[in-house]
Design a protein around this motif. Structure first.
Motif, short mmCIF file in Angstrom:
data_model
loop_
_atom_site.label_atom_id
_atom_site.label_comp_id
_atom_site.label_asym_id
_atom_site.label_seq_id
_atom_site.Cartn_x
_atom_site.Cartn_y
_atom_site.Cartn_z
N LEU A 110 1.60 -8.09 -14.78
CA LEU A 110 2.09 -7.39 -13.58
C LEU A 110 0.90 -7.23 -12.66
N LYS A 142 -0.69 -7.78 -8.34
CA LYS A 142 -0.37 -7.77 -6.92
C LYS A 142 0.44 -9.02 -6.57
N THR A 163 -7.10 -2.28 0.98
CA THR A 163 -6.10 -1.25 0.68
C THR A 163 -5.19 -1.03 1.89
N GLY A 197 3.96 2.45 -0.43
CA GLY A 197 3.28 1.43 -1.22
C GLY A 197 4.15 0.97 -2.38
N ILE A 198 4.79 1.94 -3.04
CA ILE A 198 5.63 1.60 -4.19
C ILE A 198 6.80 0.73 -3.73
N LYS A 253 5.72 -2.74 -2.87
CA LYS A 253 5.48 -3.53 -4.08
C LYS A 253 6.77 -4.07 -4.66
N GLU A 292 -11.99 0.01 -6.51
CA GLU A 292 -12.13 0.21 -5.06
C GLU A 292 -10.79 0.32 -4.33
N GLU A 293 -9.74 -0.19 -4.96
CA GLU A 293 -8.44 -0.09 -4.30
C GLU A 293 -7.69 1.18 -4.69
N LYS A 342 -6.70 4.97 -4.90
CA LYS A 342 -6.85 6.12 -4.00
C LYS A 342 -6.79 7.44 -4.75
N CYS A 393 -4.57 9.01 -6.53
CA CYS A 393 -3.42 9.92 -6.40
C CYS A 393 -2.99 10.47 -7.75
N LEU A 395 -0.83 9.30 -9.85
CA LEU A 395 0.56 9.08 -10.27
C LEU A 395 0.64 8.23 -11.53
N ARG A 414 -14.99 5.18 -1.56
CA ARG A 414 -14.27 5.91 -0.52
C ARG A 414 -14.04 7.37 -0.90
N TYR A 435 -12.75 8.68 -3.83
CA TYR A 435 -11.61 9.05 -4.67
C TYR A 435 -12.00 9.03 -6.14
N SER A 470 4.44 2.82 -10.70
CA SER A 470 4.20 4.15 -10.14
C SER A 470 3.13 4.11 -9.08
N CYS A 471 2.33 3.06 -9.12
CA CYS A 471 1.14 3.02 -8.26
C CYS A 471 1.52 2.56 -6.86
N PRO A 472 1.17 3.32 -5.83
CA PRO A 472 1.54 2.93 -4.47
C PRO A 472 0.63 1.88 -3.85
N GLU A 473 -0.38 1.46 -4.52
CA GLU A 473 -1.32 0.51 -3.91
C GLU A 473 -1.06 -0.87 -4.50
N PRO A 474 -0.76 -1.86 -3.64
CA PRO A 474 -0.34 -3.16 -4.18
C PRO A 474 -1.30 -3.77 -5.19
N GLY A 475 -2.60 -3.62 -4.96
CA GLY A 475 -3.52 -4.34 -5.82
C GLY A 475 -4.36 -3.47 -6.75
N ILE A 485 -3.57 -1.77 -9.62
CA ILE A 485 -3.37 -1.83 -11.07
C ILE A 485 -2.83 -3.20 -11.45
N THR A 486 -3.40 -3.75 -12.51
CA THR A 486 -2.87 -4.99 -13.09
C THR A 486 -2.58 -4.70 -14.55
#
Lengths: 479, 112
Positions: free
Chosen positions: A6, A8, A26, A36-37, A40, B15-16, B18, B20, B22, B41, B43, B62-67, B69-70
């Protein structure tokens, strides 16, 4: 979830080159934001369904206004609330495209309330992702139509009062009452179970579009930690504990099983048909007199200014139209400022060999001033080495610039001698076409009735153009 | 890495992130935590404890940042650490069925 990794989605740009500033990795969204969610999940679905290349993503006004920074799809950023209207056009013109109208609650439920209702009512074949966070997030947290009763926002500091502000609007329920929508569901981003339901809803909504070209609407209750002044974790719980009590989640309408699909046919109208409807005689062989000008390198930026009624706009349109007939690229832009009577009316004309980017002429190469206020106002804008043509029968001063060519023409006087001061504009047309050797004078005289529709005036206009040419020939020794 | 429960692997792009939190809250097996350290930044970025990931993917969604979490669902395919030129360090690597004989870095997803 059969994928082993899973990561980007490839539907996102690897680096957000369009995003200004140093940080191009970002999103612009706050920590814990629901956008963002949702992004995605949409990206993942587009990738899984293999429709990235034919997707058009519509960025609204709101925090997601810059969604085109992120989505490597077709993108259109639209005016506030107008996403469903634009989506309608996009989808109808490109029936095989996958159109996603991504809107917030201020955008969809307030300013764009009617657009969405009518698009839904027509059953347009696109997908609406409605992100409801109960406030205007981007502008600082003002009350939206979806703000809860008693909820404190910037514009309802004592809480939303239904007497003053009405009640929160349940958009999904409203859309679900309509006949045409195929699938309407409300989901929320509270915990992982609900997030997975939201994911399923987005996928289903896109399937409805991909497979049946039907209208699908997914409302997503989404946390706004910054706007609600909460931590991401509190915001997430508030969605479940408070927001979803007024906006119950669940499927509001689903006729996708029995829905047969919406037709995708587009009625193609041929060029000939359009010409017929508009009454345009389809063109005509190219006149031989025009040939001489085909390879002429021209780049004129013209400003025509004068009193209203002097024919300033038709002077411009004549030049532009005739330029077009000579194979030039042209533009004509009338300028409707808050002009007072007695002020200046003007139009911008570009005539060029190459493509025209903007039709606006700020610094003309040729200024045609038909009255004193126009000369006063625009004289200094003319580029150095440019030309100022002015009507010296009306303007009682000479231009003061010494770095431009000044051509006085008593246009109104000449026109008056012919019979009407109204045709002073055509005297100028004749004069400058002759002076610049821009176009074939004979051709313009012959085809002036294509611009000036009135037959009665056509002869007078021809005479005026001839007089203009004659004036230049005698006074400037032009062959 | 001897934990038998470990079935997956999660990599946080520091680095990506933030910060949060979640993902930390959502993780059903509590193998994520927020670092004491800051990223550039400012965080407190999320981090993986190192083992125990089941590869469920809940943190990813759950993560709002596209890149940021992998998630790798198959820990058994992530066999070894190798030197990644791109990351300039030793990283776990994974293989892909359609690209046999090649190893990819779990952190930057590029070939090592």
């Amino acid at each position: 979830m059969s994928k082993e990794i899973l990561k980007k989605s490839e539907v996102f740009y690897e680096v957000y080159e369009r995003k200004p500033g140093a940080d191009k990795l970002t999103t612009t969204y706050c920590p814990g934001c629901g956008h963002g969610i949702i992004h995605k999940m949409i990206a993942e679905a587009l990738e899984d369904f293999g429709v990235q290349d034919r997707t058009i993503f519509i960025s609204p006004v709101g925090c997601s206004v810059f969604a085109y920074y992120y989505f490597h799809t077709g993108n259109v950023q639209v005016a506030h609330g107008r996403a469903p209207a634009v989506a309608t056009g996009l989808k109808r013109a490109n029936p095989d495209s996958i159109v996603i109208s991504y809107q917030g609650d201020g955008d969809l439920a307030a300013i764009g309330g009617l657009e969405i209702l009518h698009a839904a009512n027509r059953g347009e074949g696109f997908t609406v992702i409605f992100v409801n966070n109960a406030i205007y997030g981007m502008t600082g947290g003002q009350m939206a139509p979806t703000t809860l009763i008693g909820q404190t926002t910037m514009t309802t500091p004592r809480g939303r009062d239904p007497v003053n502000d009405g009640y929160p609007i349940r958009m999904s329920e409203i859309i679900a009452t309509l006949e045409a929508p195929v699938y309407v569901e409300r989901v929320m981003l509270s915990d992982s179970k609900e997030i997975m339901k939201a994911r399923a809803a987005i996928r289903k909504a896109l399937k409805v579009q991909i497979e049946k070209n039907g209208f699908a609407f997914v409302e997503i209750l989404s946390p706004c930690p910054s706007g609600w002044k909460m931590t991401p974790s509190q915001a997430k719980r508030w969605v479940a504990d408070v927001l979803s009590k007024y906006f119950p989640v669940g499927v509001k309408k689903d006729i996708s099983a029995e829905f047969e699909g919406r037709k995708k046919e587009v009625k193609k109208v041929s060029k000939e048909e359009i010409a017929k409807i508009l009454g345009i005689v389809e063109a005509e062989e190219v006149d031989k007199r025009v040939n001489k000008y085909v390879d002429k390198d021209v780049s004129e930026e013209i400003k025509v200014a004068g009193f209203g009624g002097q024919g300033v706009l038709s002077l411009g349109i004549t030049l532009a139209y005739m330029g077009m007939k000579h194979g030039y690229k042209v533009s004509w832009l009338p300028s409707y400022g808050p002009e007072m009577r007695g002020g200046t009316a003007n139009c911008h004309v570009k005539i060029s060999k190459g493509s025209i980017g903007s039709p606006v002429v700020s610094y003309p190469t040729l200024l045609i001033a038909m009255n004193r206020p126009s000369l006063d106002r625009f004289e200094n804008d003319v580029v150095s080495g440019g030309i100022i043509v002015y009507d010296n029968s009306l303007i009682d001063r000479e231009p003061v610039r010494s770095d431009v060519t000044v051509i006085p023409i008593p246009a109104t006087k000449i026109a008056d001698e012919i019979g009407s001061t109204k045709i002073a504009n055509m005297v100028v047309v004749g004069a400058i076409v002759k002076y610049l050797d821009l176009m074939s004078v004979e051709y313009i005289i012959d085809s002036i009735d294509q611009v000036i529709k009135s037959k009665k005036l056509a002869d007078m206009n021809r005479e005026a153009i001839r007089k203009g040419v004659e004036y230049m020939t005698t006074n400037y020794k032009l062959g | 890495m001897g934990d038998k429960k470990t079935k997956g692997h999660v990599v946080v792009n520091i680095e990506e992130c933030k910060g949060c939190g979640l993902c930390v809250e959502a993780c059903p097996v509590n193998v994520l935590y927020q670092s004491e350290k800051f990223n550039t930044r400012g965080y407190h970025y999320a981090q993986y404890k190192g083992d125990g990931c089941t590869g469920c993917g809940i943190c990813f969604y759950s993560c709002p940042e596209p890149g940021a979490i992998t998630v790798f669902k198959r820990w058994d395919k992530i066999t070894e650490k190798r030197f990644c030129k791109n990351c300039d360090g030793e990283r776990f690597v994974f293989t892909l069925e359609d690209k046999p004989g090649k190893y990819f870095c779990t952190a930057c997803l590029k070939e090592v």
